[in-house]
Design an enzyme around this catalytic site. Sequence first.
Site, PDB file in Angstrom:
ATOM      1  N   LYS A 133       0.859  -1.187   0.000  1.00  0.00           N
ATOM      2  CA  LYS A 133       0.000   0.000   0.000  1.00  0.00           C
ATOM      3  C   LYS A 133       0.892   1.232   0.000  1.00  0.00           C
ATOM      4  CE  LYS A 133      -4.468   0.928   0.143  1.00  0.00           C
ATOM      5  NZ  LYS A 133      -5.565   0.112  -0.397  1.00  0.00           N
ATOM      6  N   GLY A 192     -17.999   7.697  -3.456  1.00  0.00           N
ATOM      7  CA  GLY A 192     -16.923   7.832  -4.446  1.00  0.00           C
ATOM      8  C   GLY A 192     -16.988   6.642  -5.380  1.00  0.00           C
ATOM      9  N   ASN A 193     -15.833   6.146  -5.773  1.00  0.00           N
ATOM     10  CA  ASN A 193     -15.789   5.026  -6.719  1.00  0.00           C
ATOM     11  C   ASN A 193     -16.596   3.833  -6.191  1.00  0.00           C
ATOM     12  OD1 ASN A 193     -14.675   2.341  -7.494  1.00  0.00           O
ATOM     13  ND2 ASN A 193     -13.586   3.556  -9.000  1.00  0.00           N
ATOM     14  N   ALA A 194     -16.245   3.370  -5.010  1.00  0.00           N
ATOM     15  CA  ALA A 194     -16.889   2.164  -4.482  1.00  0.00           C
ATOM     16  C   ALA A 194     -18.381   2.402  -4.210  1.00  0.00           C
ATOM     17  CB  ALA A 194     -16.177   1.715  -3.211  1.00  0.00           C
TER      18      ALA A 194
END
Length: 406
Positions: A102, A215-217
């Site tokens: 990460k 957001g994206n998720a």
Amino acid sequence: MTTYGNARIQMEKATKLMGLSEEAFDEVLKPENVERVSFKVNMDNGSDQTFEGVRVQHHSGRGPTKGGIRFHPQVDVDEVMALATWMTWKCAVVNIPFGGGKGGVTVNPKLLSKGELERVSKGFMTAIAPVVGPDRDIPAPDVGTTAEIMAWMLDAYNAAVGGNHPGVITGKPIERGGSYGRDDATARGGFYVLNYLAKSLNLLPGASIAIQGFGNAGQHFAELCANAGYKVVAVSDTSGGIYNPKGLDVEKLLKIKQETRMIVDYEDAQKVTNEELLELEVDVLAPAALENQITRDNADKVKAKIVLELANGPTTPEADEILFKKGTVVLPDILANAGGVTVSYFEWVQNQRNERWPLERIHEQLEEKMHKAAQAVYDMGVKHKTHLRTAALMVALERVLAAGRK
Ligand code: NAD
């Protein structure tokens, strides 16, 4: 408790049930490499600003390390270490040949111009280029980073080492070697898990869903659920939340988000705070924002029957215990949001082989991976009469320990 401390406590439960020694536990938990970098970026006003970033490689026993890069003002080493650790377990749960990594830069990307954002992205990748690579450590998007940023980072990596290496980073735009289906993969993976376990969890068609984070998720999950006949009743982002027990018009909501970036501009709903959203009377609560949202302070007030963790680490270990005792089923992050890294793996395979797979193939293979993982975790939970987070960690640990350190 720090985020990494939480990751440790979660593991302790799993390792105890597995009878793992203290030494073996410490050994599997410690990261292989923590690469701290600082780099200078020329800002639009002509000044040079120094940014701090970090790349953590947790465990490469099962393959190259893999994990996103986060741009957020609160990024620190502790958080990135926890996220890298979770990536190791996540890759093992869905059984892809990667370990966990990460990265992050302490920055608020919303305060940068597009040019500054590009220079920060390239500056970070140039700084970590010596420790990443298609066969070593493969970054991807996370909170605050996008496909466009992945393309800039690919350019920076290529410039640093020479040649063209699309397999060094995933989540790229299609025309730069990205994969079909990567954009909604995280949400889709969670959606497949929810559908697959629906019967076992007594989840009925038309069940109500609240989503924290849009957001994206969060956005893709809302869209997939609404299209499949679930009722999305509440969503929130940093501007606050909205709730309508009759259901929200997700298509309209996505349009508003695109136009104004503020979901509170949606009119046909009551306003709720992010805290209130977590406590709504719903069937499924999907945290899709940041860590440590469900804690010992509010877990008791969570009324959802199922918590599906699209975000990483949204539930603290203390909250886990409270929810488990109440009978709330938590579908843990390392299972529920593993669709993202699974399609990232598909993208990497396509890059390494110079192939392009059609969307149908991606969906089919993703669904199969998510179903197998959900079944393995569910079976482990039943066998050990434990909650699904511990069960998922046990599935992962068995596989990671079998591989050993490289
Ligand atoms: P994103 O930046 O696209 O979206 C994050 C959303 O959360 C934004 O809408 C933001 O406004 C909202 N948010 C931030 N703080 C909030 C708060 N306190 N309350 C409510 N909303 C808040 O990020 P994303 O890619 O959708 O990631 C969301 C979560 O999912 C993160 O935990 C990330 O690690 C995890 N995740 C993402 C992926 C992926 O492929 N994108 C994969 C696995 C896990």
